[in-house]
Design a protein around this motif. Structure first.
Motif, PDB file in Angstrom:
ATOM      1  N   LYS A  55       0.860  -1.184   0.000  1.00  0.00           N
ATOM      2  CA  LYS A  55       0.000   0.000   0.000  1.00  0.00           C
ATOM      3  C   LYS A  55       0.890   1.225   0.000  1.00  0.00           C
ATOM      4  CE  LYS A  55      -3.621  -2.225   2.629  1.00  0.00           C
ATOM      5  NZ  LYS A  55      -3.422  -3.205   3.642  1.00  0.00           N
ATOM      6  N   SER A  56       0.299   2.378  -0.258  1.00  0.00           N
ATOM      7  CA  SER A  56       1.091   3.607  -0.234  1.00  0.00           C
ATOM      8  C   SER A  56       1.582   3.915   1.176  1.00  0.00           C
ATOM      9  CB  SER A  56       0.284   4.778  -0.789  1.00  0.00           C
ATOM     10  OG  SER A  56      -0.806   5.055   0.063  1.00  0.00           O
ATOM     11  N   THR A  57       0.987   3.272   2.181  1.00  0.00           N
ATOM     12  CA  THR A  57       1.427   3.479   3.563  1.00  0.00           C
ATOM     13  C   THR A  57       2.546   2.527   3.968  1.00  0.00           C
ATOM     14  OG1 THR A  57      -0.332   2.007   4.314  1.00  0.00           O
ATOM     15  CG2 THR A  57      -0.801   4.370   4.345  1.00  0.00           C
ATOM     16  N   THR A  58       2.922   1.611   3.067  1.00  0.00           N
ATOM     17  CA  THR A  58       4.016   0.690   3.345  1.00  0.00           C
ATOM     18  C   THR A  58       5.335   1.455   3.374  1.00  0.00           C
ATOM     19  OG1 THR A  58       2.865  -1.123   2.225  1.00  0.00           O
ATOM     20  CG2 THR A  58       5.231  -1.397   2.539  1.00  0.00           C
ATOM     21  N   THR A  59       6.169   1.185   4.367  1.00  0.00           N
ATOM     22  CA  THR A  59       7.517   1.735   4.411  1.00  0.00           C
ATOM     23  C   THR A  59       8.463   0.666   3.891  1.00  0.00           C
ATOM     24  OG1 THR A  59       7.013   3.132   6.312  1.00  0.00           O
ATOM     25  CG2 THR A  59       9.330   2.653   5.904  1.00  0.00           C
ATOM     26  N   PHE A  60       9.261   1.018   2.908  1.00  0.00           N
ATOM     27  CA  PHE A  60      10.197   0.079   2.298  1.00  0.00           C
ATOM     28  C   PHE A  60      11.605   0.356   2.802  1.00  0.00           C
ATOM     29  CE2 PHE A  60       6.712   0.431  -0.690  1.00  0.00           C
ATOM     30  CZ  PHE A  60       6.496  -0.872  -1.093  1.00  0.00           C
ATOM     31  N   TYR A  61      12.335  -0.703   3.131  1.00  0.00           N
ATOM     32  CA  TYR A  61      13.739  -0.601   3.494  1.00  0.00           C
ATOM     33  C   TYR A  61      14.532  -1.391   2.467  1.00  0.00           C
ATOM     34  CZ  TYR A  61      12.466   1.206   8.073  1.00  0.00           C
ATOM     35  OH  TYR A  61      11.967   1.980   9.089  1.00  0.00           O
ATOM     36  N   THR A  62      15.638  -0.827   2.034  1.00  0.00           N
ATOM     37  CA  THR A  62      16.517  -1.547   1.128  1.00  0.00           C
ATOM     38  C   THR A  62      17.947  -1.075   1.341  1.00  0.00           C
ATOM     39  OG1 THR A  62      16.820  -2.269  -1.164  1.00  0.00           O
ATOM     40  CG2 THR A  62      16.279   0.055  -0.829  1.00  0.00           C
ATOM     41  N   LEU A 116      12.211   4.170   2.215  1.00  0.00           N
ATOM     42  CA  LEU A 116      11.293   4.827   1.290  1.00  0.00           C
ATOM     43  C   LEU A 116       9.905   4.897   1.900  1.00  0.00           C
ATOM     44  CD1 LEU A 116      13.287   2.792  -0.563  1.00  0.00           C
ATOM     45  CD2 LEU A 116      12.152   4.098  -2.331  1.00  0.00           C
ATOM     46  N   ARG A 117       9.344   6.103   1.911  1.00  0.00           N
ATOM     47  CA  ARG A 117       7.994   6.307   2.428  1.00  0.00           C
ATOM     48  C   ARG A 117       7.137   6.901   1.312  1.00  0.00           C
ATOM     49  NH1 ARG A 117       7.991   9.871   7.156  1.00  0.00           N
ATOM     50  NH2 ARG A 117       9.593  10.996   6.035  1.00  0.00           N
ATOM     51  N   SER A 128      10.689   2.653  -9.379  1.00  0.00           N
ATOM     52  CA  SER A 128      10.248   1.267  -9.249  1.00  0.00           C
ATOM     53  C   SER A 128       9.185   1.120  -8.164  1.00  0.00           C
ATOM     54  CB  SER A 128      11.439   0.355  -8.943  1.00  0.00           C
ATOM     55  OG  SER A 128      12.355   0.392  -9.998  1.00  0.00           O
ATOM     56  N   VAL A 129       9.381   1.786  -7.026  1.00  0.00           N
ATOM     57  CA  VAL A 129       8.387   1.714  -5.954  1.00  0.00           C
ATOM     58  C   VAL A 129       7.089   2.384  -6.399  1.00  0.00           C
ATOM     59  CG1 VAL A 129       7.833   2.528  -3.623  1.00  0.00           C
ATOM     60  CG2 VAL A 129      10.007   1.402  -4.069  1.00  0.00           C
ATOM     61  N   ALA A 130       7.191   3.484  -7.125  1.00  0.00           N
ATOM     62  CA  ALA A 130       5.982   4.128  -7.660  1.00  0.00           C
ATOM     63  C   ALA A 130       5.241   3.168  -8.596  1.00  0.00           C
ATOM     64  CB  ALA A 130       6.350   5.420  -8.386  1.00  0.00           C
ATOM     65  N   TYR A 131       5.993   2.464  -9.441  1.00  0.00           N
ATOM     66  CA  TYR A 131       5.397   1.477 -10.334  1.00  0.00           C
ATOM     67  C   TYR A 131       4.735   0.358  -9.526  1.00  0.00           C
ATOM     68  CZ  TYR A 131       5.019  -2.252 -13.779  1.00  0.00           C
ATOM     69  OH  TYR A 131       4.538  -3.257 -14.569  1.00  0.00           O
ATOM     70  N   LEU A 132       5.442  -0.095  -8.520  1.00  0.00           N
ATOM     71  CA  LEU A 132       4.946  -1.159  -7.652  1.00  0.00           C
ATOM     72  C   LEU A 132       3.601  -0.794  -7.037  1.00  0.00           C
ATOM     73  CD1 LEU A 132       5.919  -3.874  -6.261  1.00  0.00           C
ATOM     74  CD2 LEU A 132       6.767  -2.441  -4.439  1.00  0.00           C
ATOM     75  N   LEU A 133       3.435   0.470  -6.683  1.00  0.00           N
ATOM     76  CA  LEU A 133       2.214   0.935  -6.020  1.00  0.00           C
ATOM     77  C   LEU A 133       1.225   1.603  -6.972  1.00  0.00           C
ATOM     78  CD1 LEU A 133       3.962   2.400  -2.873  1.00  0.00           C
ATOM     79  CD2 LEU A 133       2.631   0.298  -2.997  1.00  0.00           C
ATOM     80  N   CYS A 134       1.511   1.528  -8.273  1.00  0.00           N
ATOM     81  CA  CYS A 134       0.655   2.149  -9.296  1.00  0.00           C
ATOM     82  C   CYS A 134       0.489   3.655  -9.024  1.00  0.00           C
ATOM     83  CB  CYS A 134      -0.702   1.461  -9.366  1.00  0.00           C
ATOM     84  SG  CYS A 134      -0.588  -0.296  -9.733  1.00  0.00           S
ATOM     85  N   MET A 135       1.585   4.302  -8.687  1.00  0.00           N
ATOM     86  CA  MET A 135       1.588   5.740  -8.442  1.00  0.00           C
ATOM     87  C   MET A 135       2.314   6.427  -9.595  1.00  0.00           C
ATOM     88  SD  MET A 135       2.966   5.631  -4.487  1.00  0.00           S
ATOM     89  CE  MET A 135       3.014   7.388  -4.252  1.00  0.00           C
ATOM     90  N   GLU A 136       2.065   7.706  -9.750  1.00  0.00           N
ATOM     91  CA  GLU A 136       2.839   8.482 -10.703  1.00  0.00           C
ATOM     92  C   GLU A 136       4.246   8.675 -10.131  1.00  0.00           C
ATOM     93  OE1 GLU A 136       2.030   9.561 -13.775  1.00  0.00           O
ATOM     94  OE2 GLU A 136       0.180   8.424 -13.533  1.00  0.00           O
ATOM     95  N   PRO A 137       5.267   8.542 -10.965  1.00  0.00           N
ATOM     96  CA  PRO A 137       6.647   8.622 -10.450  1.00  0.00           C
ATOM     97  C   PRO A 137       7.164  10.052 -10.316  1.00  0.00           C
ATOM     98  CG  PRO A 137       6.673   8.068 -12.756  1.00  0.00           C
ATOM     99  CD  PRO A 137       5.221   8.140 -12.359  1.00  0.00           C
ATOM    100  N   TYR A 138       6.431  10.898  -9.625  1.00  0.00           N
ATOM    101  CA  TYR A 138       6.884  12.274  -9.419  1.00  0.00           C
ATOM    102  C   TYR A 138       8.132  12.292  -8.557  1.00  0.00           C
ATOM    103  CZ  TYR A 138       2.209  13.380 -11.112  1.00  0.00           C
ATOM    104  OH  TYR A 138       1.085  13.456 -11.865  1.00  0.00           O
TER     105      TYR A 138
END
Length: 167
Positions: free
Chosen positions: A48-55, A69-70, A107-117
């Motif tokens: 979800k867009s509320t998921t916090t990603f660590y890499t 990434l938030r 890539s995260v924007a793509y993953l969440l179907c968001m615009e990659p602004y």
């Protein structure tokens, strides 16, 4: 590879947190078959867009940094134990890191179907390593502490040795 595997292990099954492989994201951004795999991963994991990603990001095959990434606020935080930052601005690894950040955020924007602004990039002041070989260890310690809601300011030298033995 070991660092990414260990990062998954410290995630502790928290649904709002995902540890994700930077190389997988990079490949997905370049190759359609990997992009399909990425979208299948998205469906399986229910990001979800509320998921916090660590890499962890490897720079020039020599240095590791942690990225948090938030997507909800379009912010990526960089934790680097080797290169000092001042007032949120990075003083080293400029273009290499900037390229990796751009790939990650797209890539995260793509993953969440968001615009990659554009995303806000924030470099965090963190403890600096005293040698030239502990950047990966520090990246994992930062991740473990952040995921578990602990501060990252008082890391003791013994903690790096414990993490090194665990790896």
């Amino acid at each position: 590879m070991t660092i990414n595997v260990y990062l998954y292990m410290i995630q502790c099954g928290k649904p709002h947190i995902s540890c994700i492989d930077t190389l997988f994201l990079e490949l997905a951004s370049r190759d359609h078959s990997n992009a399909v795999a990425l979208s299948q991963l998205c469906l399986k994991k229910k990001f979800k867009s509320t998921t916090t990603f660590y890499t962890v990001i490897c720079l020039n095959n020599t240095h590791w940094v942690l990225a948090k990434l938030r997507p909800e606020v379009r912010c990526i935080e960089i934790f680097d134990s080797l290169v000092q930052c001042t007032s949120g601005k990075k003083l080293g690894f400029g273009s290499v890191l900037e390229t990796k950040i751009k790939i990650l955020t797209q890539s995260v924007a793509y993953l969440l179907c968001m615009e990659p602004y554009d995303w806000d990039i924030q470099y965090r002041n963190v403890i600096q390593q005293t040698d030239q070989s502990s950047c990966g260890i520090y990246s994992l310690i930062f991740a473990r502490r952040l995921i578990n809601g602990l501060d990252i300011e008082n890391i003791r030298p013994e903690e790096t040795e414990i993490m090194r033995r665990q790896l």
